[in-house]
Design a protein around this motif. Sequence first.
Motif, PDB file in Angstrom:
ATOM      1  N   VAL A  37     -93.225  25.547  -5.259  1.00 54.70           N
ATOM      2  CA  VAL A  37     -93.293  26.901  -5.798  1.00 54.70           C
ATOM      3  C   VAL A  37     -93.794  27.848  -4.710  1.00 54.70           C
ATOM      4  O   VAL A  37     -93.229  28.912  -4.479  1.00 54.70           O
ATOM      5  CB  VAL A  37     -94.219  26.942  -7.033  1.00 54.70           C
ATOM      6  CG1 VAL A  37     -94.402  28.367  -7.517  1.00 54.70           C
ATOM      7  CG2 VAL A  37     -93.642  26.075  -8.151  1.00 54.70           C
ATOM      8  N   VAL A  38     -94.825  27.451  -3.988  1.00 50.95           N
ATOM      9  CA  VAL A  38     -95.408  28.291  -2.947  1.00 50.95           C
ATOM     10  C   VAL A  38     -94.538  28.289  -1.692  1.00 50.95           C
ATOM     11  O   VAL A  38     -94.628  29.177  -0.866  1.00 50.95           O
ATOM     12  CB  VAL A  38     -96.849  27.842  -2.659  1.00 50.95           C
ATOM     13  CG1 VAL A  38     -97.485  28.673  -1.568  1.00 50.95           C
ATOM     14  CG2 VAL A  38     -97.682  27.977  -3.930  1.00 50.95           C
ATOM     15  N   ALA A  39     -93.640  27.325  -1.565  1.00 49.17           N
ATOM     16  CA  ALA A  39     -92.757  27.261  -0.401  1.00 49.17           C
ATOM     17  C   ALA A  39     -91.826  28.468  -0.329  1.00 49.17           C
ATOM     18  O   ALA A  39     -91.144  28.665   0.669  1.00 49.17           O
ATOM     19  CB  ALA A  39     -91.939  25.972  -0.424  1.00 49.17           C
ATOM     20  N   LYS A  40     -91.820  29.282  -1.365  1.00 52.46           N
ATOM     21  CA  LYS A  40     -91.000  30.495  -1.365  1.00 52.46           C
ATOM     22  C   LYS A  40     -91.491  31.513  -0.348  1.00 52.46           C
ATOM     23  O   LYS A  40     -90.795  32.468  -0.051  1.00 52.46           O
ATOM     24  CB  LYS A  40     -91.002  31.120  -2.759  1.00 52.46           C
ATOM     25  CG  LYS A  40     -90.343  30.260  -3.804  1.00 52.46           C
ATOM     26  CD  LYS A  40     -90.443  30.912  -5.164  1.00 52.46           C
ATOM     27  CE  LYS A  40     -89.839  30.043  -6.234  1.00 52.46           C
ATOM     28  NZ  LYS A  40     -90.009  30.621  -7.566  1.00 52.46           N
ATOM     29  N   ALA A  41     -92.694  31.306   0.173  1.00 47.19           N
ATOM     30  CA  ALA A  41     -93.212  32.214   1.198  1.00 47.19           C
ATOM     31  C   ALA A  41     -92.343  32.113   2.444  1.00 47.19           C
ATOM     32  O   ALA A  41     -92.044  31.017   2.900  1.00 47.19           O
ATOM     33  CB  ALA A  41     -94.654  31.865   1.534  1.00 47.19           C
ATOM     34  N   GLU A  42     -91.940  33.248   2.963  1.00 45.03           N
ATOM     35  CA  GLU A  42     -91.069  33.266   4.135  1.00 45.03           C
ATOM     36  C   GLU A  42     -91.783  33.926   5.311  1.00 45.03           C
ATOM     37  O   GLU A  42     -92.404  34.971   5.151  1.00 45.03           O
ATOM     38  CB  GLU A  42     -89.783  34.026   3.815  1.00 45.03           C
ATOM     39  CG  GLU A  42     -88.983  33.403   2.686  1.00 45.03           C
ATOM     40  CD  GLU A  42     -87.826  34.274   2.230  1.00 45.03           C
ATOM     41  OE1 GLU A  42     -87.481  35.250   2.924  1.00 45.03           O
ATOM     42  OE2 GLU A  42     -87.280  33.968   1.166  1.00 45.03           O
ATOM     43  N   GLU A  51     -97.752  38.340  -2.023  1.00 45.05           N
ATOM     44  CA  GLU A  51     -98.532  38.349  -3.264  1.00 45.05           C
ATOM     45  C   GLU A  51     -97.643  38.619  -4.472  1.00 45.05           C
ATOM     46  O   GLU A  51     -97.825  38.036  -5.534  1.00 45.05           O
ATOM     47  CB  GLU A  51     -99.658  39.374  -3.187  1.00 45.05           C
ATOM     48  CG  GLU A  51    -100.630  39.256  -4.327  1.00 45.05           C
ATOM     49  CD  GLU A  51    -101.943  39.960  -4.069  1.00 45.05           C
ATOM     50  OE1 GLU A  51    -102.915  39.622  -4.758  1.00 45.05           O
ATOM     51  OE2 GLU A  51    -102.003  40.831  -3.174  1.00 45.05           O
ATOM     52  N   LYS A  52     -96.650  39.485  -4.297  1.00 43.65           N
ATOM     53  CA  LYS A  52     -95.728  39.768  -5.400  1.00 43.65           C
ATOM     54  C   LYS A  52     -94.912  38.523  -5.758  1.00 43.65           C
ATOM     55  O   LYS A  52     -94.707  38.213  -6.926  1.00 43.65           O
ATOM     56  CB  LYS A  52     -94.796  40.920  -5.024  1.00 43.65           C
ATOM     57  CG  LYS A  52     -93.850  41.317  -6.132  1.00 43.65           C
ATOM     58  CD  LYS A  52     -93.009  42.511  -5.726  1.00 43.65           C
ATOM     59  CE  LYS A  52     -92.057  42.883  -6.857  1.00 43.65           C
ATOM     60  NZ  LYS A  52     -91.240  44.039  -6.512  1.00 43.65           N
ATOM     61  N   LYS A  53     -94.493  37.780  -4.751  1.00 37.88           N
ATOM     62  CA  LYS A  53     -93.636  36.618  -4.981  1.00 37.88           C
ATOM     63  C   LYS A  53     -94.420  35.374  -5.417  1.00 37.88           C
ATOM     64  O   LYS A  53     -93.949  34.589  -6.224  1.00 37.88           O
ATOM     65  CB  LYS A  53     -92.859  36.306  -3.697  1.00 37.88           C
ATOM     66  CG  LYS A  53     -91.717  35.344  -3.881  1.00 37.88           C
ATOM     67  CD  LYS A  53     -90.836  35.340  -2.645  1.00 37.88           C
ATOM     68  CE  LYS A  53     -89.574  34.534  -2.873  1.00 37.88           C
ATOM     69  NZ  LYS A  53     -88.705  34.566  -1.700  1.00 37.88           N
ATOM     70  N   LEU A  54     -95.648  35.212  -4.895  1.00 43.17           N
ATOM     71  CA  LEU A  54     -96.421  33.991  -5.123  1.00 43.17           C
ATOM     72  C   LEU A  54     -97.635  34.160  -6.013  1.00 43.17           C
ATOM     73  O   LEU A  54     -98.217  33.177  -6.448  1.00 43.17           O
ATOM     74  CB  LEU A  54     -96.897  33.429  -3.782  1.00 43.17           C
ATOM     75  CG  LEU A  54     -95.811  33.173  -2.765  1.00 43.17           C
ATOM     76  CD1 LEU A  54     -96.408  32.892  -1.420  1.00 43.17           C
ATOM     77  CD2 LEU A  54     -94.942  32.032  -3.220  1.00 43.17           C
ATOM     78  N   GLY A  55     -98.058  35.394  -6.232  1.00 42.67           N
ATOM     79  CA  GLY A  55     -99.295  35.620  -6.967  1.00 42.67           C
ATOM     80  C   GLY A  55    -100.480  35.633  -6.013  1.00 42.67           C
ATOM     81  O   GLY A  55    -100.342  35.393  -4.817  1.00 42.67           O
ATOM     82  N   SER A  56    -101.631  35.919  -6.554  1.00 41.53           N
ATOM     83  CA  SER A  56    -102.846  35.995  -5.736  1.00 41.53           C
ATOM     84  C   SER A  56    -103.322  34.602  -5.341  1.00 41.53           C
ATOM     85  O   SER A  56    -103.286  33.677  -6.153  1.00 41.53           O
ATOM     86  CB  SER A  56    -103.963  36.684  -6.516  1.00 41.53           C
ATOM     87  OG  SER A  56    -103.610  38.007  -6.791  1.00 41.53           O
ATOM     88  N   PRO A  57    -103.788  34.464  -4.094  1.00 43.20           N
ATOM     89  CA  PRO A  57    -104.321  33.160  -3.669  1.00 43.20           C
ATOM     90  C   PRO A  57    -105.688  32.917  -4.304  1.00 43.20           C
ATOM     91  O   PRO A  57    -106.361  33.864  -4.730  1.00 43.20           O
ATOM     92  CB  PRO A  57    -104.439  33.322  -2.160  1.00 43.20           C
ATOM     93  CG  PRO A  57    -104.640  34.780  -1.952  1.00 43.20           C
ATOM     94  CD  PRO A  57    -103.841  35.454  -3.031  1.00 43.20           C
ATOM     95  N   GLN A  58    -106.100  31.678  -4.363  1.00 49.02           N
ATOM     96  CA  GLN A  58    -107.417  31.349  -4.906  1.00 49.02           C
ATOM     97  C   GLN A  58    -108.529  31.704  -3.920  1.00 49.02           C
ATOM     98  O   GLN A  58    -109.638  32.027  -4.333  1.00 49.02           O
ATOM     99  CB  GLN A  58    -107.500  29.856  -5.263  1.00 49.02           C
ATOM    100  CG  GLN A  58    -106.810  29.502  -6.563  1.00 49.02           C
ATOM    101  CD  GLN A  58    -105.294  29.523  -6.464  1.00 49.02           C
ATOM    102  OE1 GLN A  58    -104.726  29.164  -5.430  1.00 49.02           O
ATOM    103  NE2 GLN A  58    -104.636  29.948  -7.510  1.00 49.02           N
ATOM    104  N   ARG A  59    -108.219  31.655  -2.606  1.00 50.72           N
ATOM    105  CA  ARG A  59    -109.213  32.021  -1.585  1.00 50.72           C
ATOM    106  C   ARG A  59    -108.551  32.833  -0.491  1.00 50.72           C
ATOM    107  O   ARG A  59    -107.399  32.612  -0.150  1.00 50.72           O
ATOM    108  CB  ARG A  59    -109.826  30.766  -0.945  1.00 50.72           C
ATOM    109  CG  ARG A  59    -110.728  29.995  -1.868  1.00 50.72           C
ATOM    110  CD  ARG A  59    -111.352  28.829  -1.157  1.00 50.72           C
ATOM    111  NE  ARG A  59    -110.296  27.916  -0.729  1.00 50.72           N
ATOM    112  CZ  ARG A  59    -110.447  26.979   0.180  1.00 50.72           C
ATOM    113  NH1 ARG A  59    -111.587  26.824   0.793  1.00 50.72           N
ATOM    114  NH2 ARG A  59    -109.453  26.185   0.506  1.00 50.72           N
TER     115      ARG A  59
END
Length: 99
Positions: A37-42, A51-59
């Motif tokens: 799911v997070v691999a969508k980061a390019e 942040e729009k594509k993956l949501g906010s990180p935990q840290r």
Amino acid sequence: MKIGPSVLFFIFVLCGCAHICEFGESDTSSGLKCHRVVAKAEIGMTRAEAEKKLGSPQRRQIDVSYRGKTYDEVWVYETVPPTVLYFKNGILEEKEYQQ
């Protein structure tokens, strides 16, 4: 043959993790996301796009040096396995899955 409760617990934990990661499923009830799911980061995305594509990180960590490079911001997603995004000047330069 008797199987102790701790052995059964361990087997159930492993089966649950395999389901979440191996098949790319997202378990919304527990908040876990598979690394796919997070691999969508390019590489080249801005922080806002990521942040729009993956949501906010935990840290989030500021001014991090890693592997001889310096990054303005590092995002850590508590996925299975954890995913780390490295930003420099607001642009995603590197990503990795920690094991």
